[in-house]
Write a protein that holds these residues in place. Structure first.
Motif, PDB file in Angstrom:
ATOM      1  N   GLU A  96       0.800  -1.228   0.000  1.00 32.05           N
ATOM      2  CA  GLU A  96       0.000   0.000   0.000  1.00 32.05           C
ATOM      3  C   GLU A  96       0.830   1.275   0.000  1.00 32.05           C
ATOM      4  N   GLY A  97       2.033   1.199   0.543  1.00 38.01           N
ATOM      5  CA  GLY A  97       2.865   2.393   0.599  1.00 38.01           C
ATOM      6  C   GLY A  97       2.434   3.333   1.701  1.00 38.01           C
ATOM      7  N   TYR A  98       2.972   4.548   1.630  1.00 39.09           N
ATOM      8  CA  TYR A  98       2.792   5.538   2.696  1.00 39.09           C
ATOM      9  C   TYR A  98       1.395   6.157   2.637  1.00 39.09           C
ATOM     10  N   GLY A  99       0.835   6.439   3.794  1.00 38.08           N
ATOM     11  CA  GLY A  99      -0.366   7.269   3.893  1.00 38.08           C
ATOM     12  C   GLY A  99      -1.667   6.509   3.709  1.00 38.08           C
ATOM     13  N   ILE A 100      -2.754   7.283   3.585  1.00 40.32           N
ATOM     14  CA  ILE A 100      -4.082   6.702   3.402  1.00 40.32           C
ATOM     15  C   ILE A 100      -4.106   5.901   2.101  1.00 40.32           C
ATOM     16  N   SER A 101      -4.705   4.708   2.158  1.00 37.81           N
ATOM     17  CA  SER A 101      -4.711   3.837   0.983  1.00 37.81           C
ATOM     18  C   SER A 101      -6.135   3.462   0.595  1.00 37.81           C
ATOM     19  N   TYR A 102      -6.334   3.213  -0.695  1.00 36.60           N
ATOM     20  CA  TYR A 102      -7.645   2.735  -1.163  1.00 36.60           C
ATOM     21  C   TYR A 102      -7.984   1.398  -0.502  1.00 36.60           C
ATOM     22  N   LYS A 103      -6.966   0.560  -0.328  1.00 34.14           N
ATOM     23  CA  LYS A 103      -7.179  -0.752   0.295  1.00 34.14           C
ATOM     24  C   LYS A 103      -7.699  -0.585   1.730  1.00 34.14           C
ATOM     25  N   GLY A 104      -7.148   0.390   2.440  1.00 41.15           N
ATOM     26  CA  GLY A 104      -7.603   0.659   3.802  1.00 41.15           C
ATOM     27  C   GLY A 104      -9.045   1.130   3.845  1.00 41.15           C
ATOM     28  N   ILE A 105      -9.426   1.967   2.872  1.00 37.90           N
ATOM     29  CA  ILE A 105     -10.814   2.459   2.799  1.00 37.90           C
ATOM     30  C   ILE A 105     -11.754   1.305   2.449  1.00 37.90           C
ATOM     31  N   ASP A 106     -11.323   0.446   1.530  1.00 39.85           N
ATOM     32  CA  ASP A 106     -12.132  -0.736   1.187  1.00 39.85           C
ATOM     33  C   ASP A 106     -12.311  -1.647   2.402  1.00 39.85           C
ATOM     34  N   PHE A 107     -11.234  -1.785   3.191  1.00 38.85           N
ATOM     35  CA  PHE A 107     -11.312  -2.572   4.433  1.00 38.85           C
ATOM     36  C   PHE A 107     -12.370  -1.962   5.363  1.00 38.85           C
ATOM     37  N   ALA A 108     -12.373  -0.646   5.469  1.00 37.09           N
ATOM     38  CA  ALA A 108     -13.344   0.032   6.332  1.00 37.09           C
ATOM     39  C   ALA A 108     -14.768  -0.226   5.845  1.00 37.09           C
ATOM     40  N   GLU A 109     -14.971  -0.140   4.528  1.00 39.41           N
ATOM     41  CA  GLU A 109     -16.311  -0.386   3.972  1.00 39.41           C
ATOM     42  C   GLU A 109     -16.752  -1.832   4.227  1.00 39.41           C
ATOM     43  N   ASP A 110     -15.846  -2.775   3.963  1.00 41.33           N
ATOM     44  CA  ASP A 110     -16.182  -4.202   4.111  1.00 41.33           C
ATOM     45  C   ASP A 110     -16.514  -4.559   5.554  1.00 41.33           C
ATOM     46  N   ASN A 111     -15.970  -3.802   6.500  1.00 47.95           N
ATOM     47  CA  ASN A 111     -16.155  -4.132   7.918  1.00 47.95           C
ATOM     48  C   ASN A 111     -17.031  -3.120   8.656  1.00 47.95           C
ATOM     49  N   ASN A 112     -17.785  -2.343   7.870  1.00 44.36           N
ATOM     50  CA  ASN A 112     -18.809  -1.460   8.436  1.00 44.36           C
ATOM     51  C   ASN A 112     -18.248  -0.371   9.360  1.00 44.36           C
ATOM     52  N   PHE A 113     -17.099   0.202   8.978  1.00 45.24           N
ATOM     53  CA  PHE A 113     -16.576   1.384   9.686  1.00 45.24           C
ATOM     54  C   PHE A 113     -17.092   2.632   8.971  1.00 45.24           C
ATOM     55  N   SER A 114     -17.675   3.543   9.710  1.00 46.18           N
ATOM     56  CA  SER A 114     -18.203   4.764   9.091  1.00 46.18           C
ATOM     57  C   SER A 114     -17.384   6.006   9.437  1.00 46.18           C
ATOM     58  N   LEU A 115     -16.366   5.834  10.301  1.00 47.64           N
ATOM     59  CA  LEU A 115     -15.469   6.954  10.653  1.00 47.64           C
ATOM     60  C   LEU A 115     -14.036   6.450  10.720  1.00 47.64           C
ATOM     61  N   ILE A 116     -13.147   7.120   9.992  1.00 53.01           N
ATOM     62  CA  ILE A 116     -11.713   6.811  10.048  1.00 53.01           C
ATOM     63  C   ILE A 116     -10.991   8.013  10.641  1.00 53.01           C
ATOM     64  N   ILE A 117     -10.213   7.776  11.690  1.00 49.63           N
ATOM     65  CA  ILE A 117      -9.329   8.820  12.235  1.00 49.63           C
ATOM     66  C   ILE A 117      -7.935   8.529  11.692  1.00 49.63           C
ATOM     67  N   ALA A 118      -7.442   9.392  10.804  1.00 48.24           N
ATOM     68  CA  ALA A 118      -6.126   9.190  10.173  1.00 48.24           C
ATOM     69  C   ALA A 118      -5.083  10.024  10.907  1.00 48.24           C
ATOM     70  N   LEU A 119      -3.978   9.370  11.280  1.00 53.10           N
ATOM     71  CA  LEU A 119      -2.936  10.033  12.068  1.00 53.10           C
ATOM     72  C   LEU A 119      -1.610  10.039  11.321  1.00 53.10           C
ATOM     73  N   ASP A 120      -0.914  11.183  11.349  1.00 53.48           N
ATOM     74  CA  ASP A 120       0.403  11.336  10.708  1.00 53.48           C
ATOM     75  C   ASP A 120       0.315  11.188   9.186  1.00 53.48           C
TER      76      ASP A 120
END
Length: 565
Positions: A117-141
Motif C-alpha cells: 500500500e505504501g505511505y499514507g491513506i490507501s484505497y485498500k484501507g478504505i475498502d477494508f473500512a467499507e467491508d467491515n462497516n466502519f463509518s469513521l476513520i481517524i487518520a494520524l500522521d
C-alpha cells in the motif's frame, strides 16, 4: 570536518541574563543562543510545566473533530484508527485507539502494508473500512494531501478526521475535520507538533469533555515522547514539555511494550538518545521486516510477559534489519568503486533484489562514507523505487524536481524523499541527477560540518557547570546538546588507540593552565598520530559522565581534533 562556530549573542544580553539567573556567562550564552533571554523564559526552559500546554480547541476544526467522534459514539458507529507504519504513525495509532477504548468498545486499528500500500491513506484501507462497516476513520500522521482518497471514502459514506503535521497543498481534503497546525487558516500557537502530537491534542480535547485533566493523560506521554524523539521535530515549545514528562514516564512507569524493549539496558535513567537509538529502531524494524500493526499490538499490550515475548520477536526483526542494511551497504559501496564513481558529486546505486524496507537506512550509511546527496534504488513490482537522503544544507527535493522528466512519482522534503521511475529511465535519471547536483551544490556542503556553540576553557568544565548543562535536556532540533571547542590542548602521553580494530581514540589531555581531562573519540583512531607528537591541538566535544569501578567523573566525548594554528 568543517568546524563552524555559532555567532555569539550580544554581551549585554548575556551579562543581563547571567546576573538575573546567577549563572556564569558561558551558560548564559548557551541560553541566549536558544532565544532564552528573560528570567521567565529561563524558568519555563528549566522547569517544564504541563499547565503551559495550549488549549486544544485553538486548533482549527478541533470542535468539528470532537463533535464527529461523540456523534459516532452516540450512534454506535465503528471507528477505525489509521496511521502510517513508522514510529510517529504507530505510536499515534496506539495512543488514540487505547484512549478511545477506555470508554468506547467499537474501535479498531489499521496500519497500511509498507510494500503493498505504501505511505499514507490507501484505497485498500478504505475498502477494508467499507467491508467491515466502519463509518469513521481517524487518520494520524497522514492524509492532509489525500484529496482523492478522502473523496473515494465520502462516496462510500465513510467520514475522515485527519490529524496531520505535514504541510498541506493548496486544497484540503473534504474531511469531517482536518487537524493540522500547518494549515494557513490555523492559528494554533505551536505548529511543530509531530503526527502523534496532533493526535494527542485531539485526545486532550476529548478528555476535557469528560472532565479529565492532563493528569489523566499521563499514561500516554511515553508514546508521545517516543514519537517526538523519533520524528526529529524541534525540541522547543509544547514538544519539549511533552517530551520532558514523557521521558519521566518512560523512566518511572512505562507501558509494558516500552518496558519490554528497554528493560535489558541496565541503565538507571533513559535519555532521549536512548529513545532514538533503542526504542525507535525496534518499532521501525517491525514495519520494515514484518508489519507495522505488530508494533501497535506491542505498544497496546498490557500484560508484561506477553509484551516480553513480542519484544523478543521484534529484537529478531531488528537484528535481521541490521544484517540486511550492513550487507546492502557493502554491496552498494562496492558498486560505487567498480563504476569509478568515488569522485562524483552524488551517489546513485541500484540492485533489483535489495530489500525495500532498508534502502533509506542504506542511503544514510553511504552518506557516512561519501558525504554527498544519495539515492538507493531497488525493484518494486515493474518499477524502480528509491529512497533519497541529502547532506546538510542541500535540498534533495528541489534536485529531484529538476529531474522530474524521468520520474513517475516522488514526494518528501529537503533532506529525505522517495521516488519511483521506470527501469528504462534509470540511466537517464542517474546522469541528470549527477549533473543537477554538480551544478548546484556549493563545494563546502560536500564536507561534513560540526556546529560549535561555544569556545570554552577546559577549566570551565566543572561538576556544577555539567549539572546545569544536564537540565538543557531533553535535547533535539533548536535545542541541540551543546557542543564546545577548546584550543591548544596537549596529549599527556597517555592517549592511545582503542577498540578491536583500534578505530577509537582514548584521550588524556592537559590545557595550557594545567587542567587535565580524559576523553573518548569514536572513529578517531586514525588521528592518533596528529596528537601524540607533543604538538598542541584543538578539540570539539560534548560533556558526559563516565563511571568506572564505582567512581564517576566527567569525560569529554570528542567529535574531532585538529592541529592548532
Amino acid at each position: 570536518m568543517r568546524w563552524t562556530l555559532k555567532p555569539l549573542p550580544t554581551l549585554d544580553k548575556v551579562s543581563s541574563l547571567a546576573k538575573k539567573l546567577s549563572i556564569d556567562t558561558n551558560l548564559a550564552t548557551l541560553l541566549v543562543q536558544r532565544n532564552i533571554e528573560t528570567f521567565e523564559e529561563a524558568k519555563s526552559f528549566f522547569r517544564p510545566d504541563l499547565s503551559k500546554l495550549h488549549d486544544p480547541f485553538l486548533m482549527q476544526d478541533m470542535q468539528k473533530a470532537v463533535d464527529r467522534i461523540e456523534k459516532a459514539m452516540a450512534n454506535d458507529e465503528n471507528i477505525l484508527v489509521f496511521g502510517d507504519y513508522d514510529v510517529d504513525g504507530t505510536t499515534a495509532v496506539s495512543l488514540m485507539s487505547s484512549y478511545l477504548k477506555t470508554y468506547y468498545p467499537n474501535v479498531a486499528t489499521y496500519i497500511p502494508d509498507r510494500y503493498q500500500e505504501g505511505y499514507g491513506i490507501s484505497y485498500k484501507g478504505i475498502d477494508f473500512a467499507e467491508d467491515n462497516n466502519f463509518s469513521l476513520i481517524i487518520a494520524l500522521d497522514c492524509g492532509v494531501k489525500a484529496i482523492d482518497k478522502v473523496e473515494y471514502a465520502n462516496n462510500k459514506n465513510i467520514d475522515f478526521i485527519i490529524c496531520d503535521h505535514h504541510r498541506p497543498g493548496n486544497e484540503l481534503p473534504k474531511a469531517a475535520a482536518v487537524l493540522d497546525p500547518k494549515r494557513e487558516d490555523c492559528n494554533y500557537p505551536f505548529d511543530e507538533l509531530c503526527g502523534c502530537g496532533v493526535g494527542f491534542k485531539l485526545v486532550q480535547a476529548l478528555a476535557s469533555r469528560r472532565n479529565q485533566t492532563i493528569d489523566d493523560l499521563m499514561p500516554y506521554l511515553d508514546l508521545l515522547a517516543t514519537a517526538i524523539a523519533a520524528d526529529i521535530v524541534p525540541m522547543n515549545g509544547e514538544n519539549r514539555i511533552l517530551a520532558y514528562f514523557g521521558l519521566e514516564r518512560i523512566n518511572t512507569n512505562p507501558r509494558s511494550g516500552i518496558r519490554a524493549m528497554t528493560h535489558q539496558l541496565k541503565k538507571e535513567v533513559l535519555t532521549i538518545t536512548d529513545v532514538v537509538f533503542v526504542i525507535a529502531p525496534r518499532i521501525n524494524a517491525v514495519g520494515r521486516m514484518k508489519h507495522g500493526n505488530y508494533a501497535v499490538e506491542l505498544l497496546c499490550e498490557e500484560d508484561f510477559e506477553t509484551a516480553q515475548t513480542m519484544a523478543a520477536d521484534i529484537e529478531v526483526f531488528n537484528n535481521d534489519r541490521r544484517d540486511l542494511d550492513k550487507l546492502i551497504t557493502i554491496e552498494a559501496l562496492q558498486q560505487i568503486k567498480e563504476n569509478n564513481e568515488t569522485e562524483d558529486f552524488s551517489s546513485v546505486v541500484y540492485q533489483e533484489d535489495w530489500h525495500k524496507g532498508v534502502i533509506g537506512i542504506v542511503a544514510s550509511r553511504l552518506i557516512e562514507n561519501y558525504y554527498r546527496p544519495t539515492l538507493v534504488f531497488t525493484k518494486s513490482g515493474d518499477k524502480l523505487a528509491a529512497s533519497a537522503r541529502s547532506v546538510s544544507g542541500f535540498d534533495v527535493y528541489n534536485a529531484l524536481e529538476a529531474c522530474s522528466e524521468f520520474i513517475e512519482q516522488f514526494g518528501g522534503h529537503k533532506y529525505a524523499a522517495g521516488l519511483t521511475l521506470s527501469q528504462e529511465n534509470y540511466k537517464n535519471f542517474k546522469d541528470k541527477f549527477e549533473e543537477v547536483v554538480k551544478n548546484s551544490i556549493p563545494p563546502e556542503l560536500l564536507q561534513p560540518e560540526i556546529k560549535i556553540d561555544l569556545e570554552l576553557e577546559l577549566s570551565a568544565v566543572t561538576p556544577k557547570f555539567y549539572r546545569i548543562l544536564q537540565q538543557f535536556a531533553p535535547c533535539g532540533p533548536l535545542n541541540m546538546s551543546p557542543v564546545f571547542m577548546s584550543k591548544n590542548v596537549k596529549d599527556t602521553g597517555y592517549s592511545r588507540k582503542v577498540g578491536a580494530d583500534e578505530d577509537h581514540l582514548k584521550l588524556s589531555i592537559v590545557s595550557e593552565d594545567g587542567t587535565k581531562f580524559n576523553g573518548i573519540g569514536f572513529n578517531l583512531g586514525k588521528k592518533h598520530a596528529e596528537i601524540s607528537n607533543g604538538q598542541p591541538f584543538d578539540i570539539v566535544y560534548t560533556i558526559d559522565e563516565n563511571t568506572w569501578n564505582g567512581n564517576t567523573s566527567l569525560q569529554l566525548i570528542v567529535k574531532d581534533v585538529r592541529v592548532s594554528d
